[in-house]
Scaffold this active site. Structure first.
Site, PDB file in Angstrom:
ATOM      1  N   CYS A  99       5.337  -2.065  -5.553  1.00 42.76           N
ATOM      2  CA  CYS A  99       5.785  -2.070  -6.948  1.00 42.76           C
ATOM      3  C   CYS A  99       7.001  -2.985  -7.100  1.00 42.76           C
ATOM      4  O   CYS A  99       6.891  -4.186  -6.941  1.00 42.76           O
ATOM      5  CB  CYS A  99       6.051  -0.636  -7.391  1.00 42.76           C
ATOM      6  SG  CYS A  99       6.072  -0.438  -9.179  1.00 42.76           S
ATOM      7  N   HIS A 104       1.062   2.636  -5.442  1.00 41.92           N
ATOM      8  CA  HIS A 104       2.001   3.338  -4.560  1.00 41.92           C
ATOM      9  C   HIS A 104       1.271   4.149  -3.489  1.00 41.92           C
ATOM     10  O   HIS A 104       0.976   5.328  -3.726  1.00 41.92           O
ATOM     11  CB  HIS A 104       2.852   4.309  -5.387  1.00 41.92           C
ATOM     12  CG  HIS A 104       3.842   3.635  -6.288  1.00 41.92           C
ATOM     13  ND1 HIS A 104       5.138   3.383  -5.903  1.00 41.92           N
ATOM     14  CD2 HIS A 104       3.723   3.153  -7.548  1.00 41.92           C
ATOM     15  CE1 HIS A 104       5.789   2.778  -6.896  1.00 41.92           C
ATOM     16  NE2 HIS A 104       4.942   2.622  -7.904  1.00 41.92           N
ATOM     17  N   GLU A 164       2.564   5.460  -0.942  1.00 43.52           N
ATOM     18  CA  GLU A 164       3.435   6.566  -0.500  1.00 43.52           C
ATOM     19  C   GLU A 164       3.329   7.770  -1.435  1.00 43.52           C
ATOM     20  O   GLU A 164       3.716   8.872  -1.060  1.00 43.52           O
ATOM     21  CB  GLU A 164       4.893   6.078  -0.394  1.00 43.52           C
ATOM     22  CG  GLU A 164       5.664   5.970  -1.710  1.00 43.52           C
ATOM     23  CD  GLU A 164       5.311   4.748  -2.543  1.00 43.52           C
ATOM     24  OE1 GLU A 164       4.390   3.997  -2.158  1.00 43.52           O
ATOM     25  OE2 GLU A 164       5.954   4.562  -3.599  1.00 43.52           O
TER      26      GLU A 164
END
Lengths: 83, 230
Positions: B86, B195, B197
């Site tokens: 990002c 994302h 994560e």
């Protein structure tokens, strides 16, 4: 000291959705005569004068102020300013 | 494997990244403040999402000149895995570690939702545990993820297998060629808008992102083993 005015614009090949949205709004306000809107940035610098001021401005524009992948820039150097 | 998570003023996915590596992957991880100047002793570098320096001027433009960045560029040159997610992707673009630039989303809205990604290239150190053309579920959360590059660069990305992830189905932000993530030519620097994560734990709707971190770990183990036996 010199006042430097930097104008940053999106390259012609790059779509400007912000400009399109503003144009649509202008059309909704009946400004049908507006045919295109492109949004850019205007930055003022106060710089110490030097013999290579042009090269300095171009370097700082290339490195930080503009992203030359998507943006063009031009600048003007104004007369002596006292600050 | 010891991983650095770079923290800028305005980073806000640093803890998610830390959690994914420490608890998801079970590996050593440390925060590294942006004003540090060394990444000695780290095997991998993560640049997390957020709004570094308030996105002033352009997303990532100011972070690119932070004190830690020469060390990040050095790590990339040494072939260490460098992942930018990002805002991290935006910083890698601004730093010139990846080609192209980000524009505002085509519909001008900040978009936060889970999307389908297609794994275009599973022959990278980041994606070896995915199947080619596999569809995975990973969240996006950005206002400027509309990837742009000129046609020559796009051709280079395509022919070099550098397009790693694309949006499957609807393109949420107007990115060129539906691009969601790209690697550099050497293959050790990955930038992606989604994302992984945030999708590294089954409790978080999807754990598809965890395999990305596991791929990095596998690569590290293999190269450490190769170095040991050579």
């Amino acid at each position: 000291m010199r006042k430097v005015k930097v104008y940053i614009t999106l390259k012609e090949s790059v779509l400007d959705p912000q400009g399109q949205a503003v144009m649509q709004s202008l059309h909704n306000m009946d400004y049908q005569n507006v045919k295109n809107v492109r949004i850019g940035k205007y930055i003022e610098l106060e710089m110490e004068d030097s013999a290579d001021i042009n090269q300095q401005i171009e370097a700082l524009c290339d490195k930080l102020l503009a992203n030359t992948v998507i943006e063009n820039y031009r600048y003007e150097i104004d007369e002596e300013v006292h600050s | 494997m010891k991983t650095a998570v770079i923290v800028f003023p305005g980073s806000n996915c640093d803890q998610d990244m830390y959690y994914a590596i420490k608890d998801g992957l079970g590996e050593e991880v440390e925060y590294v403040w942006h004003a540090e100047t060394s990444l000695d002793g780290f095997d991998a570098v993560m640049i997390p999402g957020g709004f570094s320096y308030g996105d002033y001027l352009r997303s990532g433009a100011i972070a690119r000149f932070a004190g830690i960045m020469p060390a990040v560029i050095q790590a990339a040159r040494e072939g260490k895995p460098v992942l930018g997610v990002c805002n991290g992707f935006q910083i890698l673009l601004e730093a010139g570690l990846l080609p192209g630039a980000m524009l505002k989303n085509k519909k001008l809205k900040f978009i936060c939702k889970t999307v389908n990604l297609k794994v275009e290239n599973n022959n990278t150190l980041f994606t070896s545990l995915y199947k080619k053309n596999e569809i995975i579920r990973i969240p996006i959360a950005h206002g400027e993820g509309n990837y742009y590059c000129d046609d020559e660069t796009l051709h280079m990305l395509k022919t070099g297998g550098q397009i790693v992830f694309t949006y499957d189905g609807e393109n949420p932000n107007g990115s060129k060629a539906n691009i969601a993530g790209i690697v550099n030519r050497a293959g050790n620097v990955l930038g992606m808008m989604p994302h992984p994560e945030r999708a590294a734990d089954a409790l978080l709707e999807s754990s598809d992102g965890l395999r990305l971190f596991q791929s990095i770990l596998n690569h590290w183990r293999e190269s450490a083993h190769a170095a040991y036996t050579s």
